[in-house]
Design an enzyme around this catalytic site. Structure first.
Site, PDB file in Angstrom:
ATOM      1  CB  SER A 130      -0.900   0.020   1.237  1.00 17.58           C
ATOM      2  OG  SER A 130      -1.745  -1.096   1.259  1.00 17.58           O
TER       3      SER A 130
HETATM    4  N1  SAH Z   1      -0.298  -5.430   4.151  1.00 15.08           N
HETATM    5  C1  SAH Z   1       0.389  -5.667   2.924  1.00 15.08           C
HETATM    6  C2  SAH Z   1      -0.452  -5.300   1.728  1.00 15.08           C
HETATM    7  C3  SAH Z   1      -0.597  -6.458   0.871  1.00 15.08           C
HETATM    8  S1  SAH Z   1      -1.738  -6.385  -0.461  1.00 15.08           S
HETATM    9  C4  SAH Z   1       1.747  -5.024   2.881  1.00 15.08           C
HETATM   10  O1  SAH Z   1       2.110  -4.253   3.792  1.00 15.08           O
HETATM   11  O2  SAH Z   1       2.487  -5.295   1.944  1.00 15.08           O
HETATM   12  C5  SAH Z   1      -2.934  -7.552   0.104  1.00 15.08           C
HETATM   13  C6  SAH Z   1      -2.467  -8.922   0.456  1.00 15.08           C
HETATM   14  O3  SAH Z   1      -3.614  -9.681   0.835  1.00 15.08           O
HETATM   15  C7  SAH Z   1      -1.806  -9.709  -0.680  1.00 15.08           C
HETATM   16  O4  SAH Z   1      -0.558 -10.180  -0.275  1.00 15.08           O
HETATM   17  C8  SAH Z   1      -2.778 -10.863  -0.933  1.00 15.08           C
HETATM   18  O5  SAH Z   1      -2.143 -12.050  -1.358  1.00 15.08           O
HETATM   19  C9  SAH Z   1      -3.428 -11.012   0.415  1.00 15.08           C
HETATM   20  N2  SAH Z   1      -4.729 -11.687   0.424  1.00 15.08           N
HETATM   21  C10 SAH Z   1      -5.702 -11.646  -0.533  1.00 15.08           C
HETATM   22  N3  SAH Z   1      -6.745 -12.391  -0.153  1.00 15.08           N
HETATM   23  C11 SAH Z   1      -6.446 -12.904   1.066  1.00 15.08           C
HETATM   24  C12 SAH Z   1      -7.122 -13.770   1.969  1.00 15.08           C
HETATM   25  N4  SAH Z   1      -8.351 -14.231   1.721  1.00 15.08           N
HETATM   26  N5  SAH Z   1      -6.502 -14.097   3.120  1.00 15.08           N
HETATM   27  C13 SAH Z   1      -5.267 -13.641   3.410  1.00 15.08           C
HETATM   28  N6  SAH Z   1      -4.574 -12.831   2.584  1.00 15.08           N
HETATM   29  C14 SAH Z   1      -5.153 -12.460   1.438  1.00 15.08           C
END
Ligand code: SAH
EC number: 2.1.1.77
Length: 222
Positions: A72
Site C-alpha cells: 500500500s
Molecule cells: N499489508 C500488505 C499489503 C498487501 S496487499 C503489505 O504491507 O504489503 C494484500 C495482500 O492480501 C496480498 O498479499 C494478498 O495475497 C493477500 N490476500 C488476498 N486475499 C487474502 C485472503 N483471503 N486471506 C489472506 N490474505 C489475502
C-alpha cells in the site's frame, strides 16, 4: 589530498527519503499520532520492495510486489495504523501479510501481531524478511484471512489489507469489545471503513474512498 577517514559525509540516503515521506505525505495530510510517525521513520520501507523498484520505495504510491499484489501507499498504511488506536499492549490481527511492511509498522507499536496471508510464497518471503530485521512479536499463518485466526482471538484491532465485498462475520466475532476493525469493503467503489465495536453495536467512525486488491477465497465463494 587525504580522503576523510570514514565515509560518514555520505549519510544513508534512505533516511532522508523516509523523513521526507513522513513530512510531505503523512504529517501534511493530518496524521499526528506520535507512535505512528515514529514507526514510519524506523521501518526501512526499501527493504520491503522488489530490487527493481528501490528508487520508488518512499514514493507517494502503491507498488507491485509480485503475485498480482501490492504494497500500500505509505499514507494508507499510516491512516490504517492510526485508525486502529494501538497501544503498547495491543494484540493485532492483520489480514494480507503481503511484503510484511504493514506488519512491521504494527509490530513497532503493538505487543503482538498476528498476520495471515493466502499466497504461501509471499507469506514465506515476508517472514524471512521480518525475521532478518529482528521482529520477534509477529506470528505468521498461511490461509484464508476471511476466517481470521480464531485461536488467538479476541484482538484489540483488526486490519484488512485486501477488499472483501462484505464485512467478514468471523472478523467481527474475533474483534474485542472496544476494538477497531479497519477494512476496505466493496468491489468497484470501495470504502475503507473504520469500525468500533461496543458491547451492543458496531459503530462506523469514518470512511474514505480507496482501491485495494480483492480479498481472495471464501468471500467470493471460490
Ligand atoms: N499489508 C500488505 C499489503 C498487501 S496487499 C503489505 O504491507 O504489503 C494484500 C495482500 O492480501 C496480498 O498479499 C494478498 O495475497 C493477500 N490476500 C488476498 N486475499 C487474502 C485472503 N483471503 N486471506 C489472506 N490474505 C489475502
Amino acid at each position: 589530498m587525504d580522503l576523510p577517514p570514514t565515509n560518514d559525509f555520505c549519510a544513508d540516503p534512505t533516511v532522508a527519503l523516509c523523513q521526507r515521506m513522513v513530512r510531505q505525505q503523512i504529517i501534511a495530510r493530518g496524521i499526528d499520532d506520535p507512535a505512528v510517525l515514529a514507526a514510519l521513520q524506523k521501518v526501512p520501507r526499501h527493504r520491503f520492495v522488489p530490487a527493481s523498484l528501490q528508487n520508488l520505495a518512499y514514493a507517494d504510491q502503491p507498488l507491485t510486489i509480485g503475485y498480482g499484489q501490492t504494497i500500500s501507499q505509505p499514507y494508507i498504511v499510516a491512516y490504517m495504523t492510526e485508525a486502529a488506536h494501538l497501544t503498547p499492549r495491543s494484540k493485532v490481527l492483520e489480514i494480507g501479510t503481503g511484503c510484511g511492511y504493514q506488519a512491521a509498522i504494527l509490530a513497532e507499536i503493538a505487543q503482538e501481531v498476528f498476520t495471515v496471508e493466502i499466497v504461501p510464497e509471499l507469506a514465506q518471503q515476508a517472514r524471512d524478511r521480518l525475521e532478518a530485521l529482528g521482529y520477534q512479536n509477529i506470528h505468521y499463518k498461511i490461509g484464508d484471512g476471511y476466517k481470521g485466526w480464531p485461536e488467538f482471538a479476541p484482538y484489540d484491532a483488526i486490519l484488512v489489507t485486501a477488499a472483501p465485498d462484505h464485512r467478514p462475520q468471523p472478523l467481527l466475532q474475533q474483534l474485542a469489545v472496544g476494538g477497531h476493525l479497519v477494512i476496505p469493503v466493496g468491489t468497484i467503489g470501495q470504502r475503507l471503513e473504520v469500525l468500533h465495536k461496543t458491547s451492543t453495536d458496531l459503530e462506523m467512525e469514518k470512511a474514505i474512498a480507496v482501491r485495494f486488491v480483492p480479498l481472495q477465497g471464501h468471500s467470493y465463494g471460490f
